[in-house]
Write a protein that holds these residues in place. Structure first.
Motif, mmCIF file in Angstrom:
data_model
loop_
_atom_site.group_PDB
_atom_site.id
_atom_site.type_symbol
_atom_site.label_atom_id
_atom_site.label_comp_id
_atom_site.label_asym_id
_atom_site.label_seq_id
_atom_site.Cartn_x
_atom_site.Cartn_y
_atom_site.Cartn_z
ATOM 1 N N LEU A 1 -0.622 -1.511 -15.661
ATOM 2 C CA LEU A 1 -2.015 -1.208 -16.020
ATOM 3 C C LEU A 1 -2.505 0.017 -15.249
ATOM 4 C CD1 LEU A 1 -4.697 -1.812 -17.427
ATOM 5 C CD2 LEU A 1 -5.186 -3.532 -15.676
ATOM 6 N N SER A 2 -2.073 0.152 -13.999
ATOM 7 C CA SER A 2 -2.524 1.311 -13.217
ATOM 8 C C SER A 2 -2.068 2.614 -13.889
ATOM 9 C CB SER A 2 -2.047 1.223 -11.768
ATOM 10 O OG SER A 2 -0.673 1.514 -11.634
ATOM 11 N N HIS A 3 -0.903 2.611 -14.511
ATOM 12 C CA HIS A 3 -0.450 3.808 -15.235
ATOM 13 C C HIS A 3 -1.331 4.072 -16.465
ATOM 14 C CE1 HIS A 3 3.541 5.008 -13.462
ATOM 15 N NE2 HIS A 3 3.302 3.882 -12.811
ATOM 16 N N ILE B 1 -9.379 -7.951 -11.801
ATOM 17 C CA ILE B 1 -9.024 -8.275 -10.424
ATOM 18 C C ILE B 1 -7.548 -8.646 -10.404
ATOM 19 C CG2 ILE B 1 -9.423 -9.877 -8.504
ATOM 20 C CD1 ILE B 1 -11.755 -7.890 -9.063
ATOM 21 N N GLY B 2 -6.788 -7.967 -9.569
ATOM 22 C CA GLY B 2 -5.362 -8.263 -9.480
ATOM 23 C C GLY B 2 -4.590 -7.014 -9.117
ATOM 24 N N TYR B 3 -3.281 -7.158 -9.081
ATOM 25 C CA TYR B 3 -2.407 -6.019 -8.801
ATOM 26 C C TYR B 3 -1.506 -5.837 -10.006
ATOM 27 C CZ TYR B 3 0.557 -2.787 -6.326
ATOM 28 O OH TYR B 3 1.228 -1.660 -5.959
ATOM 29 N N LEU C 1 -12.249 -0.608 -13.522
ATOM 30 C CA LEU C 1 -11.763 -0.804 -12.155
ATOM 31 C C LEU C 1 -10.654 -1.852 -12.121
ATOM 32 C CD1 LEU C 1 -13.598 -1.053 -8.828
ATOM 33 C CD2 LEU C 1 -12.443 -3.138 -9.607
ATOM 34 N N LEU C 2 -9.581 -1.520 -11.393
ATOM 35 C CA LEU C 2 -8.496 -2.477 -11.125
ATOM 36 C C LEU C 2 -8.344 -2.569 -9.622
ATOM 37 C CD1 LEU C 2 -5.854 -4.128 -11.707
ATOM 38 C CD2 LEU C 2 -4.663 -1.921 -11.827
ATOM 39 N N GLY C 3 -8.420 -3.795 -9.090
ATOM 40 C CA GLY C 3 -8.253 -3.916 -7.650
ATOM 41 C C GLY C 3 -8.272 -5.363 -7.211
ATOM 42 N N GLY D 1 0.821 -1.214 0.000
ATOM 43 C CA GLY D 1 0.000 0.000 0.000
ATOM 44 C C GLY D 1 0.851 1.257 0.000
ATOM 45 N N GLY D 2 0.188 2.375 0.281
ATOM 46 C CA GLY D 2 0.827 3.683 0.196
ATOM 47 C C GLY D 2 2.033 3.856 1.119
ATOM 48 N N LEU D 3 2.032 3.149 2.255
ATOM 49 C CA LEU D 3 3.172 3.219 3.177
ATOM 50 C C LEU D 3 4.482 2.917 2.450
ATOM 51 C CD1 LEU D 3 4.850 2.941 5.839
ATOM 52 C CD2 LEU D 3 3.809 0.701 6.139
#
Ligand code: ADP
Length: 477
Positions: free
Chosen positions: A356-358, A350-352, A324-326, A18-20
């Protein structure tokens, strides 16, 4: 250069949930510019051990919570690392926090108490000839450090700053583990780290660290209220004078629409269009005049994506499209896959998937973040930088980084996104409808996009604030 040791359970790009991780990974170079040499102490998970090059052993212990351990110093990907190599605690496949059954590893208290204990010892010893003035601790996994420092009689030798990235995770352990975790009896009180009969690692840090911070000014205020404090709001109220909110920045070299290798680079929102077309195609979405909104998120209760499901009929009815990606909660994954089947305008992966997020943030017209609480949030910052207008709940860092497109903000030309409150399906539906309305007004929309792209979302403002905190608590001779 002055010295600060950052202690974290994850650090991008080596290991991230995550963001941490993004913050821990970005701080060293941001702080170097402020005159602080930051090293990062990280557990020796398999991925970390593999990445580490040319290491030297700087500390060892024959028995650290049930097995041999050593600290290795080395560099990787521009990070100056100290790695706790303790195979009995960290050499495990899969998730860094969860076992194969999807539940927390039963020995998580030992694993991160070990990390905290070692952080305290090497800081006091000045292992490898490097003695930090300040320990920057992240979340519950590092929050026992101030207790171990006290137990070592080293209070005052090294200053501690605890940053809360998410108050939801306390790091609870049964009282019977006091001895196994090497924790002092004197701290196991209501005023100390005892919490309803259990050991609460986060509370230990909140009580004993010299300074506290969290990742946005609004979350700092929210944390002191029962609604958001998750049982620790009273502890935080007692330390209100020592609690500050410092916004996270993003890595502006990784998240740069001009140079991003995953997309057709652009400098102005006009040139986004090719990416939007490509994204619609990638998600098999029909062409249309409505906005293409994206979501890149963990699928958990916190993120409010169950509410977004309820907003779909109205939003899709207006011609809105959504990609949606998650990944995360199985029930939410299933519900979203069903939504993709029911609505031609909705596509789901569904996935990480970092690449793709870019493409999603590059191609989306808007990014939706309906979180019930959000300490800072990073994806709205990516959205701003890419002219991908954030539609967000008015909470935490989302409240601090987006300027709502109300009539006054629109006519003043300062609006950068859409905010809604309270966080309900009804208000979110209203926000999604507003997105369609504003998107249809091409001039208004592109003005918002341009304003968003101009906002400073890097570490430029926040790194000096951390440096000032270190300065305040560090040992100035
Ligand atoms: P949190 O730390 O609560 O998950 P943040 O917004 O602070 O929320 O950070 C989430 C980070 O993880 C962002 O960098 C986001 O792009 C990334 N991320 C979340 N889910 C995914 C996913 N499925 N694929 C790729 N990146 C993701």
């Amino acid at each position: 250069m002055r010295k600060v040791l950052s202690v974290a359970s994850e650090c991008a790009p080596l290991v991230k949930t995550g963001g941490l991780a993004d913050v821990a990974g970005a701080l060293p170079s941001a702080l170097a510019a402020e005159g602080w040499h930051m090293r990062t102490l990280l557990p020796g998970y398999p991925a970390v051990m593999k990445a580490l090059k040319r290491v030297t052993e700087v500390w060892h212990d024959a028995d650290l919570m049930g097995g041999p351990a050593r600290v290795l110093a080395g560099k990787t990907r521009g990070l100056d690392m100290l790695v706790l190599d303790a195979p009995h605690l960290f050499d495990r496949p899969g998730s860094i926090y969860l076992g194969p059954d999807g539940l927390d590893w039963p020995d998580n208290p030992e694993r991160f108490a070990a990390l905290s204990r070692v952080a305290a010892e090497i800081a006091v010893d000045g292992a490898a000839g490097w003695k930090p003035e300040v320990l920057h601790l992240h979340d519950w996994q590092a929050a026992l450090v101030p207790v171990y420092l006290r137990a070592l009689g080293a209070t005052g030798e090294v200053a501690t700053l605890l940053t809360v990235h998410n108050i939801a995770f306390h790091g609870l352990a049964p009282a019977e583990k006091l001895e196994a975790l090497n924790l002092p009896e004197w701290g196991f009180t209501h005023e100390g780290f005892e919490y309803y009969g259990k050991i609460n690692a986060l509370k230990a840090g909140l009580v004993y660290a010299d300074m506290l911070s969290t990742v946005s000014p609004t979350y700092a205020r929210e944390l002191m209220r029962p609604q958001f404090g998750m049982g620790l709001d009273g502890v935080l109220r007692a330390r209100a004078a020592d609690l500050v909110g410092i916004l996270n920045g993003i890595d502006e070299t990784v998240w740069n629409p001009e140079t991003d290798k995953e997309i057709a680079g652009y400098r102005t929102p006009k040139r986004k269009a090719a990416n939007t077309l490509a994204l619609a195609e990638e998600f098999d979405l029909p062409p249309g005049d409505g906005p293409l909104a994206v979501v890149v998120s963990r699928l958990t209760e916190q993120k409010g994506l169950d509410l977004l499901l309820e907003a779909l009929p109205a939003y899709c009815g207006r011609g809105g499209r959504l990609a949606l990606l998650g990944s995360g909660d199985k029930a939410l994954e299933t519900a979203w896959l069903e939504a993709a089947r029911d609505y031609p305008n909705v596509g789901v992966r569904i996935g990480y998937d970092e690449a793709l997020s870019h493409r999603m943030i590059g191609g989306g017209d808007a990014i939706v973040i309906p979180s019930r609480f959000e300490p800072c949030g990073l994806t709205q910052l990516y959205g701003l930088r890419y002219g991908t207008v954030p539609v967000v709940a008015l909470t935490g860092g989302l409240a601090d980084t987006v300027i709502n497109a109300n009539d006054a903000a629109l006519s003043a030309g300062v609006a950068t996104g859409i905010q809604f409150y309270p966080v309900t399906a009804q208000e979110l539906t209203g926000a999604m409808t507003r997105l369609c309305d504003l998107f249809a007004q091409r001039k208004v929309w592109s003005r918002m996009q341009r304003k968003a792209m101009k906002q400073h979302v890097g570490w430029g403002a926040s790194a000096p604030r951390y440096a000032a905190l270190y300065e305040k608590i560090g040992s100035v001779e």
